[in-house]
Scaffold this motif. Sequence first.
Motif, mmCIF file in Angstrom:
data_model
loop_
_atom_site.group_PDB
_atom_site.id
_atom_site.type_symbol
_atom_site.label_atom_id
_atom_site.label_comp_id
_atom_site.label_asym_id
_atom_site.label_seq_id
_atom_site.Cartn_x
_atom_site.Cartn_y
_atom_site.Cartn_z
ATOM 1 N N ILE A 45 -16.152 0.104 7.632
ATOM 2 C CA ILE A 45 -15.817 -0.630 6.284
ATOM 3 C C ILE A 45 -14.334 -0.191 5.769
ATOM 4 C CG2 ILE A 45 -16.653 -0.447 3.758
ATOM 5 C CD1 ILE A 45 -19.199 0.082 4.542
ATOM 6 N N GLY A 46 -13.828 -1.132 5.255
ATOM 7 C CA GLY A 46 -12.264 -1.205 4.873
ATOM 8 C C GLY A 46 -12.095 -1.745 3.517
ATOM 9 N N ILE A 47 -11.587 -0.998 2.635
ATOM 10 C CA ILE A 47 -11.311 -1.571 1.135
ATOM 11 C C ILE A 47 -9.995 -1.172 0.833
ATOM 12 C CG2 ILE A 47 -13.457 -1.549 0.478
ATOM 13 C CD1 ILE A 47 -12.706 1.093 -1.176
ATOM 14 N N ARG A 48 -9.138 -2.018 0.018
ATOM 15 C CA ARG A 48 -8.068 -1.705 -0.538
ATOM 16 C C ARG A 48 -8.058 -0.960 -2.007
ATOM 17 N NH1 ARG A 48 -3.782 -4.763 2.567
ATOM 18 N NH2 ARG A 48 -2.303 -4.342 0.729
ATOM 19 N N VAL A 49 -7.216 -0.082 -2.176
ATOM 20 C CA VAL A 49 -7.366 0.467 -3.550
ATOM 21 C C VAL A 49 -5.884 0.786 -3.843
ATOM 22 C CG1 VAL A 49 -9.255 2.000 -3.158
ATOM 23 C CG2 VAL A 49 -7.336 2.758 -2.478
ATOM 24 N N PRO A 50 -5.606 0.864 -5.429
ATOM 25 C CA PRO A 50 -4.603 1.123 -5.968
ATOM 26 C C PRO A 50 -3.630 2.263 -5.114
ATOM 27 C CG PRO A 50 -6.135 0.909 -7.709
ATOM 28 C CD PRO A 50 -6.720 0.863 -6.297
ATOM 29 N N GLU A 51 -2.273 1.925 -5.151
ATOM 30 C CA GLU A 51 -1.642 3.010 -4.401
ATOM 31 C C GLU A 51 -1.550 4.580 -4.790
ATOM 32 O OE1 GLU A 51 3.027 3.528 -2.923
ATOM 33 O OE2 GLU A 51 2.418 1.531 -3.774
ATOM 34 N N GLU A 52 -1.805 4.678 -5.836
ATOM 35 C CA GLU A 52 -1.952 5.939 -6.596
ATOM 36 C C GLU A 52 -3.014 6.738 -6.128
ATOM 37 O OE1 GLU A 52 -2.370 8.305 -10.929
ATOM 38 O OE2 GLU A 52 -1.258 6.437 -10.831
ATOM 39 N N GLN A 53 -4.389 5.802 -6.121
ATOM 40 C CA GLN A 53 -5.510 6.552 -5.612
ATOM 41 C C GLN A 53 -5.260 6.728 -4.155
ATOM 42 O OE1 GLN A 53 -8.520 3.548 -6.928
ATOM 43 N NE2 GLN A 53 -8.488 4.119 -8.965
ATOM 44 N N TYR A 54 -4.962 5.772 -3.542
ATOM 45 C CA TYR A 54 -4.663 6.093 -2.060
ATOM 46 C C TYR A 54 -4.272 7.232 -1.537
ATOM 47 C CZ TYR A 54 -3.288 5.001 2.690
ATOM 48 O OH TYR A 54 -3.143 5.037 4.195
ATOM 49 N N GLU A 55 -2.952 7.435 -2.342
ATOM 50 C CA GLU A 55 -2.043 8.745 -2.003
ATOM 51 C C GLU A 55 -2.882 10.073 -2.469
ATOM 52 O OE1 GLU A 55 0.835 8.858 -0.673
ATOM 53 O OE2 GLU A 55 1.015 6.599 -0.734
ATOM 54 N N LYS A 56 -3.863 10.260 -3.426
ATOM 55 C CA LYS A 56 -4.492 11.255 -3.817
ATOM 56 C C LYS A 56 -5.727 11.395 -2.865
ATOM 57 C CE LYS A 56 -3.418 11.363 -8.695
ATOM 58 N NZ LYS A 56 -3.871 11.102 -9.864
ATOM 59 N N PHE A 57 -6.200 10.317 -2.417
ATOM 60 C CA PHE A 57 -7.463 10.365 -1.435
ATOM 61 C C PHE A 57 -6.863 10.630 -0.178
ATOM 62 C CE2 PHE A 57 -10.840 8.487 1.262
ATOM 63 C CZ PHE A 57 -11.771 9.132 0.756
ATOM 64 N N MET A 58 -5.919 10.328 0.335
ATOM 65 C CA MET A 58 -5.435 10.571 1.676
ATOM 66 C C MET A 58 -4.978 11.958 1.928
ATOM 67 S SD MET A 58 -6.168 8.106 3.306
ATOM 68 C CE MET A 58 -5.427 8.321 4.966
ATOM 69 N N ALA A 59 -4.645 12.817 0.518
ATOM 70 C CA ALA A 59 -4.189 14.162 0.480
ATOM 71 C C ALA A 59 -5.482 14.895 0.859
ATOM 72 C CB ALA A 59 -3.689 14.509 -0.769
ATOM 73 N N ILE A 60 -6.640 14.563 0.740
ATOM 74 C CA ILE A 60 -7.851 15.088 1.024
ATOM 75 C C ILE A 60 -8.008 15.459 2.600
ATOM 76 C CG2 ILE A 60 -10.333 15.280 0.893
ATOM 77 C CD1 ILE A 60 -10.104 13.697 -1.717
#
Length: 73
Positions: free
Chosen positions: A29-44
């Motif tokens: 499953i793939g979704i696009r999210v706002p850049e700010e959310q993406y950056e924070k999520f990818m930090a996990i």
Amino acid sequence: MTKSNRRTDQLEKYKFKPVGEKPMGKKPIGIRVPEEQYEKFMAIPKDIRSKLLRDFIAETVEKFDTQNQAFNC
């Protein structure tokens, strides 16, 4: 016995290992999210990210299933 293939033998150590007891879906499953959310999520850390998403999807599907709601969004 499978025949050895020097082109692919080195990939054996990267073989997919399933997570959990149930088989995974055929497609991710793939979704696009706002850049700010993406950056924070990818930090996990990756293993935690995957578990968070799987848990969220499982809880949401269960919620919809137990409430007998249609998936008409």
